[in-house]
Design an enzyme around this catalytic site. Structure first.
Site, PDB file in Angstrom:
ATOM      1  CB  THR A 165      -0.934   0.004   1.220  1.00 22.65           C
ATOM      2  OG1 THR A 165      -0.175  -0.306   2.396  1.00 22.65           O
ATOM      3  CG2 THR A 165      -2.027  -1.044   1.066  1.00 22.65           C
ATOM      4  CG  PHE A 298      -5.083   4.604   6.122  1.00 25.34           C
ATOM      5  CD1 PHE A 298      -3.907   3.958   5.774  1.00 25.34           C
ATOM      6  CD2 PHE A 298      -5.117   5.981   6.091  1.00 25.34           C
ATOM      7  CE1 PHE A 298      -2.769   4.684   5.428  1.00 25.34           C
ATOM      8  CE2 PHE A 298      -3.988   6.714   5.734  1.00 25.34           C
ATOM      9  CZ  PHE A 298      -2.824   6.063   5.406  1.00 25.34           C
ATOM     10  CB  CYS A 305      -4.302   0.622   7.737  1.00 28.30           C
ATOM     11  SG  CYS A 305      -2.524   0.435   7.656  1.00 28.30           S
TER      12      CYS A 305
END
Length: 992
Positions: A165, A298, A305
């Site tokens: 990511t 996220f 995350c």
């Protein structure tokens, strides 16, 4: 969670800086010509950073040419996992080799994680990193520890998701920065101001609000984890959930997928420019004031995350260090974003170049390596010699030629100027304008050749213009000596020569010395001849100013200076040797990929009867991974008509299957010192049908026998415009008119300009087919000067003769940002087009028709379409009738040379009250002024495509007339209103 606390993240900074320094050192050593694969190098960076910070393990990815085997195994597993979800069980059960490879890759990943754990257990440390926390930590309530398998799975998650990511974020961030040079300059200035040229520290990166906004805006447009899912929470037997006033019901087994990219483009939150990259929307409290749940790159909730702060610190540091050390640019200025998806998304085949910055104090931490330091010094000397230019050993003065070019004309002029330089005692280097950003330190001459692109800089000049017009340039350009030549088209009257004028005036205002008046070439006039005239004056000025002796005039005593230069350019030209008649491979254009023709059909019948050009519809399958939007262009590299190639072969008595070898000491775009088929050179490398320039006529005169010289003198004087330019008479035409002319084939080749890319508006929508485009083209055929030959359009003839399955060199070029459909499909649109100018409008209507077919609400759409005759050239008539019946558009056709209801008659609802009312679109628009006024009040967007001198001008005048009558204002105020409307709600795509 303690592994990602603020205090822990601060302690990880040295390791992050360590890996980022390896990236910087690699780019510095490889030099400014190295093509950096952004996704690959940022993957190396983020994988190594995560492994070192979390597990004290070094992948050492920057010390090998290939990616670490872990990355290859990871990518294979992610791709195969995605493919498995789309296969039926019986299909999957038969894929033995794929399944075996899938499990081998998983085993390798697990084995690597187990080896890291084994090493730590055998060599324990007191590091408070993530691995030690997992190995030694206990749950406070139960005292339990993570199992061996659980630790392995957590490591896989962190290594895969964590580095993927962040790699995607950095790749997309630099794509957007390099596509938006003003943002790039602002970010770089922020780094310089905050760090003062010192090494980037932890304290610095939290004082970079603009770069922080750049990363947030990047994640808004391209959240690298594209979606998350939700299901009904099972509580007390509840099997469904109803929300939003009972409008939606979600069952116990239903799944909601939240597409984050769409969420982040909601025009109700982000405005009409939601598709645009604008970091300012994240500054000055705007980010904090966003509605809840509108920015979620996220993920969401407890499963969001865990490492977002880690990723943010790493990303801020990396961007700051790169911008402090390098001037960045796209390796291919025309690159259009393409997406590659595994578990996450990244730009596909996005390459950059990094140029070490000058006059910025080098960070001490990065200059300790002797090899790296030496490489930096060598690069600095090389750049200084190239840009500033000192006297070279042969007594030649150095000349730097910078160009800004989208379609290739300015680059071609730059190459020609460089090729001629040695004849006048100069050694020339060419480069893009972007390569000279912050590097215009020369005390020797600089020639700048540039165009405008709808009033904006070309792709490879945007950073330069942003820097030149920015606050960082004051009077620092004193000592720079320059001359500017601009290319343009007077059809774009409002933006004609805007960028060349801006560059010329800004350089002068900021202390640079103007060596020569700004030259300009008009593509609607004597385009090449105007450059010839300016170049002659340029070289006269250069010799007077710098005293370099012209090699070209040595031994010439019977002609004036211009004649001598022209003669030298011919007599020192190519030597051509005819070789054996072996055929070679077809010419390959490196900047293009190859699409396949799917369909090629005629759209018009008997159109020549009413004075029009034949029109054709082509469908082309795009190269793998290439994407487009309705309204974009397709660039095509054509091949000259075989008819014209045969004319050349006949004129110079060359066999059709001859091979030739070109030898020259001059710079040339032609292939040299290797055998190549003559038809390949004539077909794909050179323009055969460009009107002869004054310079070419002068050369023909100098080499002509006495009895022909008067004819060429006449052409080059008062009769040039009427006899040559307006009739588009080429050098080849003149050689056929005067067959006694002794011009040799090598001389002929040296006179010709390179083949140019042609650009066509795409006439389809990706909602119809995301991997196919259609083109709507006029096929140019006109009488030649001889009266018995036919002048053929190069690209239109080439495309019209392609067959299904044939490969075409092409690429997608984005159109101006405003020439796309509004993000909100309910916004009304008004489209105005004539002839093949219907191309982008067809794409717009096709897109809205697809939305209507899916049940989406769309705004009112009007199409004013002008053509000559309803029966012959009302193209796409049946499609437009279907889309009208569907409710996607209302068509207002106008027929300039005959009106009436199309045959077969349209249904009454197709074109109500419109069969015979108006000849021209501007008349129809004025008659509908009250309707247009209401649509304008409702926020309508306007699109115009057609002739710049006719359609665009008449529509402009009509809009201004309507506004004046509506508001009761004068011409000046109405003009000002229209200029403010352009580029916001009024977009044009016009041609000469």
């Amino acid at each position: 969670m303690p592994a990602f606390s603020p205090a822990k993240l601060r302690s990880l900074f040295p390791n992050m800086h360590d890996i980022a320094s390896q990236l910087i050192l690699k780019w510095e050593r490889f030099g400014e010509d190295y093509r950096i694969n952004a996704a690959h190098d940022f993957t190396r960076l983020t994988l190594d950073t995560l492994a070192l910070c979390s597990f004290d393990y070094r992948f050492n990815s920057f010390y090998t040419e290939e990616m670490h085997p872990f990355v290859e195994a990871m990518v294979n597993v992610l791709l195969e996992a995605g493919h498995r979800s789309q296969r039926v069980p019986i299909q999957q059960s038969l894929m033995f080799r794929t399944t075996r490879k899938f499990h081998q890759d998983i085993a390798y990943i697990h084995e690597l994680c187990d080896q890291i754990v084994k090493t730590r257990r055998e060599q324990p440390t007191d590091a408070k990193d993530l691995l030690n926390m997992m190995l030694n930590g206990r749950d406070k309530a139960t005292g339990q520890q993570l199992s061996k398998e659980n630790i392995r799975f957590q490591m896989v998650t962190f290594l895969v998701a964590g580095h993927e990511t962040t790699s995607g974020l950095l790749s997309f961030a630099f794509y957007y920065l390099l596509s938006n040079p003003y943002a790039l300059q602002k970010a770089q200035s922020e780094v310089d101001q905050v760090t003062g040229g010192e090494p980037v520290t932890l304290d610095h990166i939290f004082k970079l609000p603009y770069i922080d906004a750049v990363l947030k805006e990047t994640l808004r447009l391209q959240p690298t984890a594209p979606f998350f899912t939700r299901k009904v929470k099972a509580t007390e037997g509840r099997t469904n959930y109803i929300f939003k006033n009972g409008e939606y019901e979600v069952g116990a087994h239903d799944v909601i997928s939240v597409i984050i990219g769409k969420l982040h483009r909601d025009s109700k939150v982000w405005g009409e420019d939601a598709e645009e990259f604008r970091p300012e929307r994240m500054l000055e409290g705007k980010f904090e004031a966003l509605p809840p749940n509108s920015w979620k790159p996220f993920g969401s909730g407890l499963r969001a995350c865990i490492g977002r702060s880690f990723a943010w610190q790493e990303s801020l540091l990396t961007v700051a260090m790169i911008l402090q050390k390098f001037d960045m640019e796209k390796a291919d200025p025309a690159y259009d974003l393409r997406i590659r998806q595994t578990l996450t998304i990244k730009p596909n085949d996005f390459y950059m170049k990094a140029r070490v910055r000058k006059n910025v104090r080098a960070p001490r931490a990065l200059s300790v390596d002797i090899v790296g330091h030496k490489a930096a010094k060598e690069a600095e000397v090389l750049l200084k010699e190239t840009i500033t230019g000192s006297q070279d050993k042969g007594g030649e003065r150095k000349l730097t030629i910078l160009f800004g070019s989208n379609a290739g004309s300015c680059e071609s002029f730059a190459d020609r100027l460089a090729s001629d330089a040695s004849n006048y005692g100069f050694s020339a280097t060419t480069a893009t304008l972007d390569s000279a950003t912050e590097a215009l330190l020369s005390t020797n001459p600089v020639a700048i050749i540039c165009s405008s692109y709808e009033g904006q800089p070309p792709d490879n000049a945007r950073q330069f213009v942003a820097w030149l017009t920015g606050p960082s340039v004051s009077d620092t350009l004193k000592g720079v000596k320059y001359a500017v030549f601009g290319c343009g088209h007077t059809g774009w009257a409002q933006t004609y020569q805007r960028i060349p004028i801006l560059i010329d005036e800004t350089l002068h205002e900021k202390g640079a010395e103007r060596l020569l008046y700004r030259g300009c070439a008009d593509a609607a006039g004597d385009f090449f001849g105007e450059f010839d005239e300016w170049e002659n004056k340029f070289w006269c000025m250069m010799q007077d100013k710098f005293g370099a002796g012209s090699k070209s005039t040595q031994g010439t005593s019977t002609a004036d200076d211009v004649d001598a230069g022209s003669a030298a350019n011919v007599t020192s030209t190519f030597q051509v040797q005819v070789l054996s008649s072996n055929r070679a491979t077809v010419l390959s254009h490196q900047k293009f990929e190859y699409g396949a023709v799917v369909d090629n059909r005629e759209l018009t019948s008997n159109v020549l009867k009413c004075g029009g050009m034949p029109k054709r519809h082509l469908e082309i399958k795009l190269p793998e991974g290439m994407t487009y939007r309705a309204g974009d262009y397709l660039g095509v590299m054509p091949v000259n008509p075989i008819h014209d190639v045969k004319r050349v072969l006949y004129r110079f008595k060359l066999p059709v299957d001859a091979n030739i070898m070109i030898k020259t000491e001059k710079r040339t775009f032609l292939p040299t010192n290797l055998p190549i088929p003559v038809h390949t050179v004539l077909g794909g490398y050179v323009e055969l049908n460009q009107p002869a320039t004054r310079r070419q006529l002068d050369t023909l005169r100098l080499l002509a026998p006495a009895e022909l010289q008067s004819a060429f003198s006449r052409f080059n004087d008062a009769d040039y415009n009427t006899e040559i330019l307006n009739k588009r008479v080429s050098v080849l035409d003149l050689l056929e008119l005067y067959p006694a002319h002794p011009l040799e084939f090598g001389q002929f080749l040296s006179m010709l300009p390179p083949m140019r890319m042609r650009q066509y508006s795409i006439s389809s929508s990706p909602l119809w087919n995301p991997s196919h485009v259609t083109l709507t083209i006029d096929v140019l055929k006109s009488p030649a000067i001889s009266g018995h030959e036919t002048k053929l359009g190069v690209a239109s003839t080439y495309l019209s003769r392609t067959s299904p399955g044939e490969m075409v060199a092409c690429f997608v070029r984005p159109s101006a940002a405003e020439f796309h459909l509004p993000l909100d499909p309910t916004v009304p649109i008004i489209m105005v087009a004539t002839g093949s100018g219907i191309s982008p409008m067809r794409g717009f209507i096709q897109e809205r028709a697809a939305m209507v077919a899916c049940g989406r609400e769309v705004g009112k759409a009007l199409l004013y379409f002008g053509c000559r005759n309803a029966e012959e050239d009302f193209i796409y008539r049946d499609e437009l009738q279907r889309w009208t019946a569907l409710g996607a558009v209302q068509v207002r056709p106008c027929f300039s040379r005959g009106s009436g209801v199309p045959t077969p008659p349209a249904s009454p609802s197709s074109y109500p009250d419109r069969p015979t009312q108006h000849k021209y679109v501007y008349e129809a628009m004025y008659a509908d002024r009250e309707e247009l006024k209401e649509m304008f009040i409702d926020g309508a967007r306007f699109y115009v495509c057609g002739s710049a001198s006719k359609l665009a001008k008449s529509v402009r005048e009509t809009f201004i007339r309507i506004y004046r009558e509506m508001k009761g204002v004068g011409e000046e105020e109405a003009q000002k209103w229209f200029e403010e409307l352009k580029g916001v709600r009024y977009a044009t795509d016009v041609f000469g």
